[in-house]
Design a protein around this motif. Sequence first.
Motif, PDB file in Angstrom:
ATOM      1  N   CYS B 103      12.462  -3.251   8.230  1.00  0.00           N
ATOM      2  CA  CYS B 103      10.936  -2.130   8.438  1.00  0.00           C
ATOM      3  C   CYS B 103       9.722  -2.159   8.780  1.00  0.00           C
ATOM      4  O   CYS B 103       8.696  -1.800   9.419  1.00  0.00           O
ATOM      5  N   GLY B 104       9.067  -3.411   7.810  1.00  0.00           N
ATOM      6  CA  GLY B 104       7.595  -3.596   7.877  1.00  0.00           C
ATOM      7  C   GLY B 104       7.221  -5.267   7.102  1.00  0.00           C
ATOM      8  O   GLY B 104       6.738  -5.011   6.311  1.00  0.00           O
ATOM      9  N   PRO B 105       7.523  -5.597   8.370  1.00  0.00           N
ATOM     10  CA  PRO B 105       7.477  -7.082   7.862  1.00  0.00           C
ATOM     11  C   PRO B 105       5.897  -7.819   7.965  1.00  0.00           C
ATOM     12  O   PRO B 105       6.295  -8.501   7.469  1.00  0.00           O
ATOM     13  N   HIS B 106       5.218  -6.549   8.304  1.00  0.00           N
ATOM     14  CA  HIS B 106       3.992  -7.536   7.872  1.00  0.00           C
ATOM     15  C   HIS B 106       3.157  -6.856   6.870  1.00  0.00           C
ATOM     16  O   HIS B 106       1.971  -5.967   6.360  1.00  0.00           O
ATOM     17  N   MET B 107       3.205  -5.620   6.153  1.00  0.00           N
ATOM     18  CA  MET B 107       3.051  -4.962   4.682  1.00  0.00           C
ATOM     19  C   MET B 107       2.947  -6.293   3.703  1.00  0.00           C
ATOM     20  O   MET B 107       1.628  -5.659   3.139  1.00  0.00           O
ATOM     21  N   GLN B 108       3.434  -6.819   3.782  1.00  0.00           N
ATOM     22  CA  GLN B 108       2.459  -8.805   2.812  1.00  0.00           C
ATOM     23  C   GLN B 108       1.204  -8.315   3.314  1.00  0.00           C
ATOM     24  O   GLN B 108       0.365  -8.881   2.717  1.00  0.00           O
ATOM     25  N   ASP B 109       1.017  -8.648   4.851  1.00  0.00           N
ATOM     26  CA  ASP B 109      -0.284  -9.144   5.256  1.00  0.00           C
ATOM     27  C   ASP B 109      -1.366  -7.747   4.624  1.00  0.00           C
ATOM     28  O   ASP B 109      -2.361  -8.580   4.142  1.00  0.00           O
ATOM     29  N   VAL B 110      -1.258  -6.729   4.852  1.00  0.00           N
ATOM     30  CA  VAL B 110      -1.492  -5.497   4.191  1.00  0.00           C
ATOM     31  C   VAL B 110      -1.886  -5.305   2.585  1.00  0.00           C
ATOM     32  O   VAL B 110      -3.684  -5.078   2.023  1.00  0.00           O
ATOM     33  N   VAL B 111      -1.230  -5.695   2.068  1.00  0.00           N
ATOM     34  CA  VAL B 111      -1.017  -5.509   0.678  1.00  0.00           C
ATOM     35  C   VAL B 111      -2.386  -6.789   0.566  1.00  0.00           C
ATOM     36  O   VAL B 111      -3.535  -6.779  -0.551  1.00  0.00           O
ATOM     37  N   THR B 112      -1.853  -8.158   0.663  1.00  0.00           N
ATOM     38  CA  THR B 112      -3.047  -9.018   0.885  1.00  0.00           C
ATOM     39  C   THR B 112      -4.407  -8.967   1.578  1.00  0.00           C
ATOM     40  O   THR B 112      -5.202  -8.622   0.266  1.00  0.00           O
ATOM     41  N   HIS B 113      -4.190  -8.046   2.169  1.00  0.00           N
ATOM     42  CA  HIS B 113      -6.125  -7.778   2.861  1.00  0.00           C
ATOM     43  C   HIS B 113      -6.500  -7.098   2.374  1.00  0.00           C
ATOM     44  O   HIS B 113      -8.279  -7.111   1.404  1.00  0.00           O
ATOM     45  N   THR B 114      -6.068  -6.046   1.994  1.00  0.00           N
ATOM     46  CA  THR B 114      -6.997  -4.889   0.531  1.00  0.00           C
ATOM     47  C   THR B 114      -6.597  -4.849  -0.399  1.00  0.00           C
ATOM     48  O   THR B 114      -7.641  -3.993  -1.259  1.00  0.00           O
ATOM     49  N   GLY B 115      -6.168  -5.871  -1.024  1.00  0.00           N
ATOM     50  CA  GLY B 115      -5.429  -5.749  -2.850  1.00  0.00           C
ATOM     51  C   GLY B 115      -4.702  -4.691  -3.023  1.00  0.00           C
ATOM     52  O   GLY B 115      -5.182  -4.309  -4.769  1.00  0.00           O
ATOM     53  N   LEU B 116      -3.900  -3.864  -2.090  1.00  0.00           N
ATOM     54  CA  LEU B 116      -3.222  -2.433  -3.229  1.00  0.00           C
ATOM     55  C   LEU B 116      -2.234  -3.338  -3.206  1.00  0.00           C
ATOM     56  O   LEU B 116      -1.682  -3.543  -2.665  1.00  0.00           O
ATOM     57  N   SER B 117      -1.472  -2.094  -3.991  1.00  0.00           N
ATOM     58  CA  SER B 117       0.307  -2.357  -4.133  1.00  0.00           C
ATOM     59  C   SER B 117       0.915  -1.362  -2.781  1.00  0.00           C
ATOM     60  O   SER B 117      -0.054  -1.173  -2.326  1.00  0.00           O
ATOM     61  N   ILE B 118       2.081  -1.830  -2.826  1.00  0.00           N
ATOM     62  CA  ILE B 118       2.724  -0.874  -1.848  1.00  0.00           C
ATOM     63  C   ILE B 118       2.812   0.213  -1.729  1.00  0.00           C
ATOM     64  O   ILE B 118       2.454   0.894  -1.240  1.00  0.00           O
ATOM     65  N   GLU B 119       2.604   0.742  -3.592  1.00  0.00           N
ATOM     66  CA  GLU B 119       2.942   2.430  -3.725  1.00  0.00           C
ATOM     67  C   GLU B 119       1.776   2.473  -3.046  1.00  0.00           C
ATOM     68  O   GLU B 119       1.483   4.359  -2.913  1.00  0.00           O
ATOM     69  N   GLU B 120       0.600   2.126  -3.275  1.00  0.00           N
ATOM     70  CA  GLU B 120      -0.647   2.920  -3.396  1.00  0.00           C
ATOM     71  C   GLU B 120      -1.028   2.930  -1.741  1.00  0.00           C
ATOM     72  O   GLU B 120      -1.254   3.862  -1.308  1.00  0.00           O
TER      73      GLU B 120
END
Lengths: 154, 222, 321
Positions: B103-120
């Motif tokens: 469902c969210g294949p690029h979530m990790q890229d957003v985590v890496t770029h923003t420095g935020l946790s998935i929950e946040e």
Amino acid sequence: MMDKNTSELDVEFITTLSSLLNRSDLTELRLENGLTSIHLKRDQNERMAAEKTLPAELQMSVFEQDNLLKSQRAKETIVSPTVGILHFFNSELGFPRQVEAEELLATIHVGLLQLPVRAVNKSVIELAEIQDGQVVEYGTELFQYDSQNLGFML
Amino acid sequence: MIANEEQPFISLLGTSGILLQAPAPLQLETQQKIWGLAEQVESWPNVLEAIPGMNNIMITYLELPEDIEPIKAKLLDAWRHVEGIQKDGKVIDLPVIYGGTECGPHMQDVVTHTGLSIEEIVRRHTAPLYPVYALGSHPGFCYLGGMDSTLATPRRQVPITDLPGGAVSIGGVQTGVSASQGPSGWNTIGRTKMQFFDVNKMPPALCRPGDYIRFCVEEIIQ
Amino acid sequence: MIEIMSSAALCTVQDFGRLTSRQYGVGTAGAMDQLSLAAANIMLGNPENSASIEIPIFPFKVRFTQDCDFSVTGTEGEVSLDNSRLPTWWAYSAKAGQVLTIHQPKKGCRAYLALGGGIDVPIVLGSRSTQLRGEFGGLEGRMLQKGDCLPAIQATDNRPLDFGMTSPLSALAFEQENTIELRVVTAAEYDEYATEAKELFWNNRWKVTPQSNRYGYRLHGTEIRPEKPIETLSHGIVPGVIQIPPGGQPIIQLRDAQPSGGYPKFGTVIEADLWRIGQAAIGKHIVFKEVSLKDAAAAMQQNKRYLDDVKQMISLQEAFV
């Protein structure tokens, strides 16, 4: 076209009219527009007879019908149905060659319109004294064919 | 009405369209004026359609007149006087499955770029009520305003060729939901099941400019 | 009624397209060469906007399952009806059971097969054109396949047809030495490019790459770069818009393009020249020429005059047959 200025009733227009008249059931046509008028009348001898002898669904042009009537003679001709510019179709096949009935041999270009010149029947066809791209008159001899000697020619 | 008193920029889209771009920055007040302008312009002579974009509007014609200056002047005048429309749009709740390879294949890229946790990321993505600014891209797709700028993630270097319908994604400072399968350069962080376009309905698009979308958590996959 | 006999991938049902649904995110679709589509319909006595099949893949083969008038326009080349050969840009009456094959073109790259009465698929949002992304319009919203059957609207005119028309590829100067000139009105970001970049754009001979289709034509040539990176918000676009993505190679957005975009716009090919792109095969070259709206209107008049000439020829024929 009718509402065009009379000075624009050009040669192309008249030749188109004449061609269409010849392909129609009409015997004459008169157009009047201000100071100018055109009166086209067609030759009514064997052409009319030809139309009566052929079923309409054959859809052959009047000129092809002419040729069919003449088919008792040894060498038959196919003539141009209109004034226009002649373009051979499948010219790479060359002449003389065997053609099928109704086969498209050439097109006559009248303005943007292209009218077909088709073979009358299965025959061997030869080119008359004409060239691709040549301006032809109504009735110019385009092709000669000899349907009697088909077997011999092959 | 808006802070920026700069003139909008009017340009040609060939022989069939005019584009009016409002001065930056992107904001809802400007968009409300765009909606107001669209309503007016639609009834002008020979106009095929007035299509709001993001703080801009495209006006289409079968064929523009040779002299465009009168239309330009009329547009500028209309822009100067138009009242922003406070649309009383509907709120559409979208349950989203966030994260996971499916469902969210690029979530990790957003985590890496923003420095935020998935929950946040999910908390900040589900917090706002997103106004639908405009429709575009593909049938039923909404351009949304109001994303938390800390979630901004650049578009992907290599676009995805077959992003599925219902993909919730982030592209730069914008977020949106794809309405059908197709190519996209955005980062997909979740999936929803809503049908955004039904050609048998009038209007065929579920959302209209002025509506709101609220993402809510159906599930978070780590 | 016709049945598709050959692989028909990339062939779609198209009319002039869907011009008033961009506000819902729906692109226009519609024929790539609308001049040929209109001419194909005029030759059959159809309304100009009747749906026909757009064919970019050859040979394309259909069988007539009932007597049916047809015309083939777009490309210059040949077709076969059973064993008899005809040129394209020809109108003819087929009998039930006859098989029509449209051969590889000699000039141009998209053929249009129109049927007497027009192809009868449902009108969706004001058009019969295939919307591939939305999966509606045309035949079930998709490309055609072998075995598909397409009905025609009952034609009112049953006179047998046998005539041709000179194509715009010959009647309106189309290409010179494999190069097609497209006239362009400049767009919003034009002045963000330096003089040298502008001159490059106008002087380049752009090659049509294999990544060129109904969505857009991707061109190859010397890269064009703006003075500084350009940021634009998403906005509506029309078919013909020339975008220059960061890579510096232009894309002409076309009929199946998204109705919105955000890449910098250098200019827009005028509507009167979009048919030329529709007939620009992969590998051809394109040059752009800047024109005013006045020049663009004159170009549109020239297209209209061509169609008026076609109509005049047809109506003269009809008056006497």
